[in-house]
Design an enzyme around this catalytic site. Sequence first.
Site, short mmCIF file in Angstrom:
data_model
loop_
_atom_site.label_atom_id
_atom_site.label_comp_id
_atom_site.label_asym_id
_atom_site.label_seq_id
_atom_site.Cartn_x
_atom_site.Cartn_y
_atom_site.Cartn_z
N GLU A 137 82.39 39.85 -52.50
CA GLU A 137 81.53 39.39 -53.66
C GLU A 137 82.19 38.19 -54.35
OE1 GLU A 137 78.51 40.44 -53.79
OE2 GLU A 137 78.88 42.42 -52.59
N TRP A 182 68.53 33.91 -56.95
CA TRP A 182 66.83 33.47 -56.98
C TRP A 182 66.32 33.12 -55.72
CZ3 TRP A 182 62.96 35.38 -60.00
CH2 TRP A 182 63.68 36.05 -61.13
N ASN A 214 73.53 44.09 -60.51
CA ASN A 214 73.20 43.31 -59.48
C ASN A 214 71.87 43.81 -58.68
OD1 ASN A 214 73.60 41.07 -57.30
ND2 ASN A 214 73.99 42.88 -56.09
N TRP A 242 81.37 35.41 -52.07
CA TRP A 242 79.86 35.09 -52.07
C TRP A 242 79.73 34.02 -53.05
CZ3 TRP A 242 75.18 35.28 -49.85
CH2 TRP A 242 75.06 36.26 -49.01
N TRP A 262 52.42 29.20 -55.39
CA TRP A 262 52.75 29.75 -56.51
C TRP A 262 51.64 30.12 -57.61
CZ3 TRP A 262 57.18 31.97 -55.09
CH2 TRP A 262 58.06 31.36 -54.24
N TRP A 310 60.07 30.82 -58.36
CA TRP A 310 61.16 31.40 -58.57
C TRP A 310 61.93 30.55 -59.72
CZ3 TRP A 310 65.04 27.68 -57.44
CH2 TRP A 310 65.03 26.46 -56.60
C1 LIG Z 1 68.61 37.09 -58.80
C2 LIG Z 1 70.17 36.93 -59.16
C3 LIG Z 1 70.64 36.18 -60.31
C4 LIG Z 1 72.09 36.35 -60.29
N1 LIG Z 1 72.60 35.49 -61.24
C5 LIG Z 1 73.92 35.42 -61.56
C6 LIG Z 1 74.66 34.55 -62.55
O1 LIG Z 1 73.73 34.04 -63.32
N2 LIG Z 1 75.96 34.69 -62.70
C7 LIG Z 1 76.57 35.42 -62.03
O2 LIG Z 1 77.91 35.35 -62.19
N3 LIG Z 1 76.11 36.25 -60.87
C8 LIG Z 1 74.82 36.10 -60.71
N4 LIG Z 1 74.23 37.12 -59.68
C9 LIG Z 1 75.07 37.70 -58.96
C10 LIG Z 1 75.40 39.07 -59.45
O3 LIG Z 1 74.38 39.76 -59.58
C11 LIG Z 1 76.48 39.17 -60.41
O4 LIG Z 1 77.46 38.42 -60.05
C12 LIG Z 1 77.18 40.51 -60.63
O5 LIG Z 1 75.87 41.23 -60.94
C13 LIG Z 1 77.95 40.44 -61.92
O6 LIG Z 1 78.41 41.80 -62.03
P1 LIG Z 1 79.95 42.45 -61.98
O7 LIG Z 1 80.87 41.29 -62.61
O8 LIG Z 1 80.06 43.60 -62.02
O9 LIG Z 1 79.99 42.20 -60.15
P2 LIG Z 1 80.92 42.73 -59.18
O10 LIG Z 1 79.95 43.52 -58.28
O11 LIG Z 1 82.06 43.43 -59.79
O12 LIG Z 1 81.43 41.56 -58.36
C14 LIG Z 1 82.88 40.78 -58.64
C15 LIG Z 1 82.29 39.17 -58.98
O13 LIG Z 1 81.70 38.93 -57.84
C16 LIG Z 1 80.81 37.83 -57.75
N5 LIG Z 1 79.54 38.18 -57.42
C17 LIG Z 1 79.11 39.57 -57.15
N6 LIG Z 1 77.82 39.62 -56.55
C18 LIG Z 1 77.67 38.42 -56.32
C19 LIG Z 1 76.54 37.62 -55.74
N7 LIG Z 1 75.41 38.23 -55.12
N8 LIG Z 1 76.43 36.22 -55.68
C20 LIG Z 1 77.53 35.64 -56.12
N9 LIG Z 1 78.66 36.03 -56.74
C21 LIG Z 1 78.57 37.35 -56.76
C22 LIG Z 1 80.52 37.74 -59.51
O14 LIG Z 1 81.34 36.76 -59.92
C23 LIG Z 1 81.28 39.15 -59.89
O15 LIG Z 1 81.88 39.15 -61.28
C24 LIG Z 1 72.73 36.99 -59.70
C25 LIG Z 1 72.37 37.79 -58.48
C26 LIG Z 1 70.84 37.56 -58.36
C27 LIG Z 1 70.30 38.61 -57.23
#
Ligand SMILES: Cc1cc2nc3c(=O)[nH]c(=O)nc-3n(C[C@H](O)[C@H](O)[C@H](O)COP(=O)(O)OP(=O)(O)OC[C@H]3O[C@@H](n4cnc5c(N)ncnc54)[C@H](O)[C@@H]3O)c2cc1C
Length: 474
Positions: A278, A386, A345, A281, A310, A363
């Site tokens: 992640e 998004w 997430n 990612w 849209w 979006w």
């Molecule tokens: C529509 C949408 C909008 C999002 N907007 C943001 C946002 O504004 N800021 C943001 O940090 N993340 C965003 N995310 C990605 C993800 O949802 C969050 O990073 C995650 O929920 C943060 O929770 P956590 O720290 O507990 O993640 P964990 O699951 O513990 O993951 C660890 C770290 O990995 C990174 N990460 C995890 N999932 C993703 C992902 N899909 N894409 C990129 N990085 C990821 C984050 O930095 C996160 O803190 C978005 C996802 C979606 C689908």
Amino acid sequence: MKGIVWFRSDLRIDDNPALNAALSNCDEVLAIYIFSQSQWEIHNESNIKQEFLFKNLTELKGSLEDLNIPLIAINADSYKTLPQDLSSFAVEQKIEHVFCNNEFGFNEAVRDQNSKELLKKNNIQFSSFNDQVIYDPGFLKTGQGKPFSVFTPFKRRWVEHFEINFLEFESPSKKLKNNSTIQSNLSALKFVKTHSANIDLWPAGESAAQEKLKNFLQSKAQFYNESRNSPILDGTSRISPYLALGILSPKRCILEGLKLNNFEFTSGNKGICKWIDEIVWREFYRNIMHSFAKVSKNQPFQDYTNSIQWRFSSEELEAFHAGKTGFPIVDAGIRQMLAEGWMHNRLRMVVAMFFTKNMLHDWRLGEKFFMQHLIDGDFSSNNGGWQWSSSTGTDSAPYFRIFNPITQSQNFDPNGEFIKKFIPELKDVPVAQIHQPKDDLFSSADYPSPILDLKESRLRAIQAFKDAREVSGI
Ligand SMILES: Cc1cc2nc3c(=O)[nH]c(=O)nc-3n(C[C@H](O)[C@H](O)[C@H](O)COP(=O)(O)OP(=O)(O)OC[C@H]3O[C@@H](n4cnc5c(N)ncnc54)[C@H](O)[C@@H]3O)c2cc1C
């Protein structure tokens, strides 16, 4: 030599290459943070993130003062005027070298280039470093020498090239002599905005961030593979707000994760491997932003999706913003974000897909709404998320694969506990009905009827994508 560390999205002492370089090269160092309210608004950044920023700057000031580095706040009108503000300050303070860590957005790159040129005219050096990624953006390329646009091969190449010394970093041990003639002045920045989210969930400062990371790695990371999709289990790290402002570095996260997994990326504990994925990612989306400037310019990654027609309904939008669409799991996700400044997430995907497919709304409106409320608002991850959900992006969900919010709810909140936590109106609804839109069985609950029909809206979305493909000759 007298230098400046220009702090931006790197509000920490640990693993901060710009700070380390300044400490190695200079005998007097000033730290600055340049804030622009109008720029904050142009980027739709939330009020809770702004409050979190100010709290973290206060923490940072304390840590910097321990190194005899004052933290100076400068207010700028916008990114346009900022290079002049920076340069005037640097000239006035007889600075010889400015150090900072890169931000990868298009506007940020222009701001830095303009700053560098103006400083150069005044004989001031400018050095920048990459702290948000392991590889310099654009460094990893496909076999054809092109930037990656699909995550899996990007990750494979990322692992192939990886060397453990990439994670070597220092934390400053050198304390400067106390010879500054200028004092910290954070009072120049005032938090005047309001929001109703609970900031107490997000303690400020590096120690708090590292504590959150440690607790997650010790007690939850091994189970992450199974628990990361359940919003009520809260099996994720919740470190995203700290990564977004750079209170924690991605290198530190990967290093601590690897230590628990014998330095293995692809074998060993599945939960830790998945969690490190992640973080990669996040790096992938930064590469997309770096290599494809159009995503920073409000454009979709897939050009043909510019032709999608849209819809726009202010009533539907209002219901969505309030978490009152009549679809419990969607509303619970939105209400979590309004209450906590953060959304799980799985629900970000469910909510974004519902908005762009079932509601068939642009979006960009959803992306903006999230930025306006998230404490972890991060342009590249939010834009990537998004565009993934709306099938307009790189490596996206195929346009015909549309999540059904009822099935998602049954799978990921089977007992409706998360729904009941965030939608108290539904607390007495039996589990068998909790996932469904309001019907006769709970007609008395003070909860709205659904704003749309799932089956019809799904077909409408698929048709809209097909039409756009046809117009574009795909
Ligand atoms: C529509 C949408 C909008 C999002 N907007 C943001 C946002 O504004 N800021 C943001 O940090 N993340 C965003 N995310 C990605 C993800 O949802 C969050 O990073 C995650 O929920 C943060 O929770 P956590 O720290 O507990 O993640 P964990 O699951 O513990 O993951 C660890 C770290 O990995 C990174 N990460 C995890 N999932 C993703 C992902 N899909 N894409 C990129 N990085 C990821 C984050 O930095 C996160 O803190 C978005 C996802 C979606 C689908």
